[in-house]
Design a protein around this motif. Structure first.
Motif, PDB file in Angstrom:
ATOM      1  N   PHE A   4       0.809  -1.222   0.000  1.00 53.35           N
ATOM      2  CA  PHE A   4       0.000   0.000   0.000  1.00 53.35           C
ATOM      3  C   PHE A   4       0.842   1.273   0.000  1.00 53.35           C
ATOM      4  CE2 PHE A   4      -2.790  -2.840   2.873  1.00 53.35           C
ATOM      5  CZ  PHE A   4      -3.244  -3.554   1.777  1.00 53.35           C
ATOM      6  N   SER A   5       2.163   1.143  -0.048  1.00 54.56           N
ATOM      7  CA  SER A   5       3.034   2.305   0.162  1.00 54.56           C
ATOM      8  C   SER A   5       2.949   3.329  -0.964  1.00 54.56           C
ATOM      9  CB  SER A   5       4.486   1.853   0.345  1.00 54.56           C
ATOM     10  OG  SER A   5       4.940   1.177  -0.809  1.00 54.56           O
ATOM     11  N   ALA A   6       2.548   2.923  -2.171  1.00 53.60           N
ATOM     12  CA  ALA A   6       2.499   3.863  -3.292  1.00 53.60           C
ATOM     13  C   ALA A   6       1.153   4.589  -3.386  1.00 53.60           C
ATOM     14  CB  ALA A   6       2.775   3.122  -4.603  1.00 53.60           C
ATOM     15  N   LEU A   7       0.227   4.281  -2.485  1.00 53.41           N
ATOM     16  CA  LEU A   7      -1.111   4.852  -2.560  1.00 53.41           C
ATOM     17  C   LEU A   7      -1.204   6.151  -1.750  1.00 53.41           C
ATOM     18  CD1 LEU A   7      -3.192   1.587  -2.048  1.00 53.41           C
ATOM     19  CD2 LEU A   7      -2.658   2.709  -4.212  1.00 53.41           C
ATOM     20  N   ASP A   8      -2.219   6.942  -2.069  1.00 50.25           N
ATOM     21  CA  ASP A   8      -2.472   8.147  -1.291  1.00 50.25           C
ATOM     22  C   ASP A   8      -2.959   7.741   0.109  1.00 50.25           C
ATOM     23  OD1 ASP A   8      -5.663   8.460  -1.151  1.00 50.25           O
ATOM     24  OD2 ASP A   8      -5.112   7.654  -3.108  1.00 50.25           O
ATOM     25  N   PRO A   9      -2.815   8.639   1.093  1.00 52.54           N
ATOM     26  CA  PRO A   9      -3.139   8.281   2.489  1.00 52.54           C
ATOM     27  C   PRO A   9      -4.552   7.744   2.689  1.00 52.54           C
ATOM     28  CG  PRO A   9      -1.946  10.357   2.426  1.00 52.54           C
ATOM     29  CD  PRO A   9      -2.245   9.994   1.000  1.00 52.54           C
ATOM     30  N   ILE A  10      -5.539   8.309   1.987  1.00 52.41           N
ATOM     31  CA  ILE A  10      -6.924   7.855   2.170  1.00 52.41           C
ATOM     32  C   ILE A  10      -7.104   6.442   1.636  1.00 52.41           C
ATOM     33  CG2 ILE A  10      -9.328   8.255   1.506  1.00 52.41           C
ATOM     34  CD1 ILE A  10      -8.732  11.248   1.546  1.00 52.41           C
ATOM     35  N   SER A  11      -6.603   6.175   0.427  1.00 53.15           N
ATOM     36  CA  SER A  11      -6.709   4.833  -0.159  1.00 53.15           C
ATOM     37  C   SER A  11      -5.945   3.815   0.690  1.00 53.15           C
ATOM     38  CB  SER A  11      -6.160   4.821  -1.591  1.00 53.15           C
ATOM     39  OG  SER A  11      -6.925   5.643  -2.430  1.00 53.15           O
ATOM     40  N   ARG A  12      -4.798   4.244   1.198  1.00 53.57           N
ATOM     41  CA  ARG A  12      -3.984   3.347   2.005  1.00 53.57           C
ATOM     42  C   ARG A  12      -4.718   2.931   3.275  1.00 53.57           C
ATOM     43  NH1 ARG A  12       2.407   4.233   3.165  1.00 53.57           N
ATOM     44  NH2 ARG A  12       2.771   2.272   4.256  1.00 53.57           N
ATOM     45  N   GLU A  13      -5.329   3.905   3.940  1.00 49.99           N
ATOM     46  CA  GLU A  13      -6.059   3.605   5.167  1.00 49.99           C
ATOM     47  C   GLU A  13      -7.254   2.699   4.887  1.00 49.99           C
ATOM     48  OE1 GLU A  13      -8.017   5.964   8.978  1.00 49.99           O
ATOM     49  OE2 GLU A  13      -6.658   6.987   7.606  1.00 49.99           O
ATOM     50  N   GLN A  14      -7.944   2.944   3.763  1.00 46.04           N
ATOM     51  CA  GLN A  14      -9.087   2.103   3.405  1.00 46.04           C
ATOM     52  C   GLN A  14      -8.654   0.660   3.180  1.00 46.04           C
ATOM     53  OE1 GLN A  14     -10.615   4.178  -0.024  1.00 46.04           O
ATOM     54  NE2 GLN A  14     -12.051   5.408   1.186  1.00 46.04           N
ATOM     55  N   LEU A  15      -7.522   0.475   2.479  1.00 47.91           N
ATOM     56  CA  LEU A  15      -7.056  -0.879   2.192  1.00 47.91           C
ATOM     57  C   LEU A  15      -6.545  -1.577   3.450  1.00 47.91           C
ATOM     58  CD1 LEU A  15      -5.413  -0.433  -1.303  1.00 47.91           C
ATOM     59  CD2 LEU A  15      -7.288  -1.948  -0.730  1.00 47.91           C
ATOM     60  N   GLN A  16      -5.964  -0.830   4.356  1.00 46.09           N
ATOM     61  CA  GLN A  16      -5.568  -1.428   5.634  1.00 46.09           C
ATOM     62  C   GLN A  16      -6.788  -1.960   6.377  1.00 46.09           C
ATOM     63  OE1 GLN A  16      -3.596   1.861   7.466  1.00 46.09           O
ATOM     64  NE2 GLN A  16      -1.700   1.615   6.325  1.00 46.09           N
ATOM     65  N   GLU A  17      -7.852  -1.167   6.397  1.00 41.86           N
ATOM     66  CA  GLU A  17      -9.098  -1.602   7.047  1.00 41.86           C
ATOM     67  C   GLU A  17      -9.657  -2.841   6.358  1.00 41.86           C
ATOM     68  OE1 GLU A  17     -10.552  -0.589   9.700  1.00 41.86           O
ATOM     69  OE2 GLU A  17      -9.583   1.327  10.163  1.00 41.86           O
ATOM     70  N   GLU A  18      -9.632  -2.832   5.013  1.00 40.95           N
ATOM     71  CA  GLU A  18     -10.167  -3.972   4.263  1.00 40.95           C
ATOM     72  C   GLU A  18      -9.359  -5.232   4.526  1.00 40.95           C
ATOM     73  OE1 GLU A  18     -10.917  -3.343   0.137  1.00 40.95           O
ATOM     74  OE2 GLU A  18     -12.094  -1.539   0.460  1.00 40.95           O
ATOM     75  N   LEU A  19      -8.034  -5.077   4.640  1.00 44.95           N
ATOM     76  CA  LEU A  19      -7.196  -6.245   4.907  1.00 44.95           C
ATOM     77  C   LEU A  19      -7.533  -6.856   6.270  1.00 44.95           C
ATOM     78  CD1 LEU A  19      -4.838  -8.099   4.122  1.00 44.95           C
ATOM     79  CD2 LEU A  19      -3.293  -6.448   5.204  1.00 44.95           C
ATOM     80  N   ILE A  20      -7.737  -6.010   7.270  1.00 47.34           N
ATOM     81  CA  ILE A  20      -8.089  -6.496   8.615  1.00 47.34           C
ATOM     82  C   ILE A  20      -9.406  -7.272   8.568  1.00 47.34           C
ATOM     83  CG2 ILE A  20      -8.749  -5.788  10.946  1.00 47.34           C
ATOM     84  CD1 ILE A  20      -6.872  -3.327  10.505  1.00 47.34           C
ATOM     85  N   HIS A  21     -10.405  -6.706   7.903  1.00 47.01           N
ATOM     86  CA  HIS A  21     -11.708  -7.376   7.813  1.00 47.01           C
ATOM     87  C   HIS A  21     -11.618  -8.631   6.951  1.00 47.01           C
ATOM     88  CE1 HIS A  21     -13.744  -4.314  10.059  1.00 47.01           C
ATOM     89  NE2 HIS A  21     -13.405  -3.361   9.215  1.00 47.01           N
ATOM     90  N   LEU A  22     -10.839  -8.553   5.877  1.00 45.65           N
ATOM     91  CA  LEU A  22     -10.669  -9.697   4.981  1.00 45.65           C
ATOM     92  C   LEU A  22     -10.034 -10.869   5.719  1.00 45.65           C
ATOM     93  CD1 LEU A  22     -11.004 -10.493   1.958  1.00 45.65           C
ATOM     94  CD2 LEU A  22      -8.662  -9.711   1.607  1.00 45.65           C
ATOM     95  N   GLN A  23      -9.046 -10.580   6.547  1.00 45.50           N
ATOM     96  CA  GLN A  23      -8.354 -11.639   7.275  1.00 45.50           C
ATOM     97  C   GLN A  23      -9.286 -12.376   8.225  1.00 45.50           C
ATOM     98  OE1 GLN A  23      -5.981 -13.444   7.049  1.00 45.50           O
ATOM     99  NE2 GLN A  23      -4.701 -13.725   8.848  1.00 45.50           N
ATOM    100  N   LYS A  24     -10.282 -11.688   8.762  1.00 46.98           N
ATOM    101  CA  LYS A  24     -11.256 -12.355   9.629  1.00 46.98           C
ATOM    102  C   LYS A  24     -12.011 -13.436   8.876  1.00 46.98           C
ATOM    103  CE  LYS A  24     -12.006  -8.413  12.738  1.00 46.98           C
ATOM    104  NZ  LYS A  24     -12.979  -7.402  13.223  1.00 46.98           N
ATOM    105  N   ASP A  25     -12.218 -13.219   7.570  1.00 48.49           N
ATOM    106  CA  ASP A  25     -12.940 -14.192   6.749  1.00 48.49           C
ATOM    107  C   ASP A  25     -12.035 -15.295   6.224  1.00 48.49           C
ATOM    108  OD1 ASP A  25     -15.386 -12.850   6.996  1.00 48.49           O
ATOM    109  OD2 ASP A  25     -14.940 -11.536   5.306  1.00 48.49           O
ATOM    110  N   ILE A  26     -10.825 -14.929   5.742  1.00 50.12           N
ATOM    111  CA  ILE A  26      -9.996 -15.906   5.034  1.00 50.12           C
ATOM    112  C   ILE A  26      -9.037 -16.660   5.942  1.00 50.12           C
ATOM    113  CG2 ILE A  26     -10.185 -14.611   2.868  1.00 50.12           C
ATOM    114  CD1 ILE A  26      -7.377 -13.529   3.363  1.00 50.12           C
ATOM    115  N   GLN A  27      -8.617 -16.031   7.074  1.00 50.54           N
ATOM    116  CA  GLN A  27      -7.750 -16.689   8.059  1.00 50.54           C
ATOM    117  C   GLN A  27      -6.509 -17.320   7.420  1.00 50.54           C
ATOM    118  OE1 GLN A  27      -8.219 -17.034  11.794  1.00 50.54           O
ATOM    119  NE2 GLN A  27      -9.091 -15.125  11.021  1.00 50.54           N
TER     120      GLN A  27
END
Length: 379
Positions: free
Chosen positions: A164-187
């Protein structure tokens, strides 16, 4: 599970770039490798899919030495997400996501269903995005495709190299949140490389802080913040983050330390008597070693009370949530609120009972804080 055992890496006869790396990355956890440039974090990650081979030592995945696994087969079982995404510009999004399943000879119907499932998983409508090309997507959308492409063949391990390092701060934060939620599903077992401490603290189950090819400290974000190993760790974390962590109360600051408990083999009359004496409507059930087994409520005991053969073990119920004493109070309060529970047992690493976090103990803590602030103001 990924295990690094006594790993050294030397390039072209120079100094060791990795020195005595011993590390375990647990199943279902996000392990974040972090440190200054040149510390060896990316090299460590690339050892897992054999893009780099160690000079000395062994790496095991689920107990198997990866040096004994065919490289192509190994890499097809490991998802890989890189900083610059690496989507094929001449392929549609559907074909990009389906690259590895195609190589594995999946049926077309199966691939189509998997592509739809993954697009929906990251909030991209398959009807809208499947037939688009990478150039028609924003940077954040392209990176989402990069992530789900790594998931397409359902690998057990995902490697993410500063994704996510090449993304703008807003997109980066959104993807961090999505990764956390995604990991709850995919484990999955995710190994994530970053140079951003805030990102590491946000997404990691385990942080591995490296310097000059060595692991300086590893542990949960909470452990790293509260017990930095040395001045290097303190400086890398930063004074502001450390101060903030020290100012944030933990469950240990608030919990009831001697809750009412009962042993599994005690009778229901004893349980009823203990509730009356302690003036509580439930008891925490423990074994002889104080390991938590569940709880019994006044309602359970009353319902079965006439049966003299029944014991606590016959009516014990499992807890749906527990917490550790070093967990942030704010996180535990959120669990209490969302679950509508009246209390949460606090357990040690060996599942022994340390205390209870109750709504009453939280209110008491807030009252004490208010009293202290009021006293300071009046003084």
């Amino acid at each position: 599970m990924i295990e690094f055992k006594t790993i050294y890496k030397n390039f072209e006869g120079g100094n060791d770039v990795l020195k005595d790396i011993n590390l375990t990355c647990e199943d279902g956890e996000i392990t974040v490798l972090i440190g200054p440039s040149g510390c060896g974090k990316t090299t460590t990650m690339k050892l897992i899919n054999r893009l780099i081979t160690p000079t000395k030592g062994s790496i095991f995945i689920d107990g198997k030495d990866i040096s004994q696994i065919n490289t192509v087969e190994l890499r097809r079982e490991i998802g890989y997400v890189i900083q610059h995404i690496g989507l094929f510009p001449h392929m549609t999004i559907a074909r990009n996501v389906g690259v590895v399943p195609n190589l594995l000879k999946w049926d077309k119907t199966q691939i189509d269903a998997r592509v739809d499932e993954l697009l929906e998983l990251v909030g991209l409508d398959p009807k809208v995005y499947k037939e688009r090309y990478p150039s028609e997507l924003s940077g954040g959308q392209q990176q989402r495709i990069g992530v789900i492409r790594a998931l397409a063949a359902e690998p057990g391990i995902i490697l993410m190299d500063e994704p996510f390092s090449a993304l703008d701060p807003i997109s980066r934060e959104q993807l961090q949140e999505e990764l956390i939620h995604l990991q709850k599903d995919i484990q999955k077992s995710i190994v994530f490389v970053t140079h951003d401490m805030d990102e590491a603290l946000k997404i990691a189950d385990k942080i591995v802080l490296m310097r000059d090819g060595r692991i300086i400290q590893h542990g949960s974000p909470e452990e790293i913040l509260r017990r930095p190993a040395n001045d290097f760790v303190k400086n890398f974390i930063g004074k502001k983050r450390l101060k903030k962590a020290m100012d944030m109360p933990t469950v240990a600051d608030v919990m009831v330390q001697k809750p009412a408990t009962i042993l599994l083999y005690r009778g229901l009359a004893v349980a009823m008597n203990m509730m009356e004496k302690k003036q509580v409507d439930s008891l925490v059930v423990v074994d002889d070693d104080n390991r938590i087994e569940g709880y019994v409520s006044i309602y359970d005991v009353s319902r079965e009370f006439d049966n003299e053969t029944k014991q606590v073990k016959d009516i014990v119920q499992s807890f749906t949530h527990t917490t550790g004493s070093d967990a942030l109070l704010a996180d535990a309060v959120r669990i209490l609120d969302e679950s509508k529970l009246s209390y949460i047992p606090v357990v040690n690493a060996d599942n022994t009972l340390a205390g209870l976090l109750t709504r009453g103990s939280i209110v008491g803590h807030m009252r004490d804080i208010y009293a202290q602030e009021r006293w300071a103001y009046n003084a």
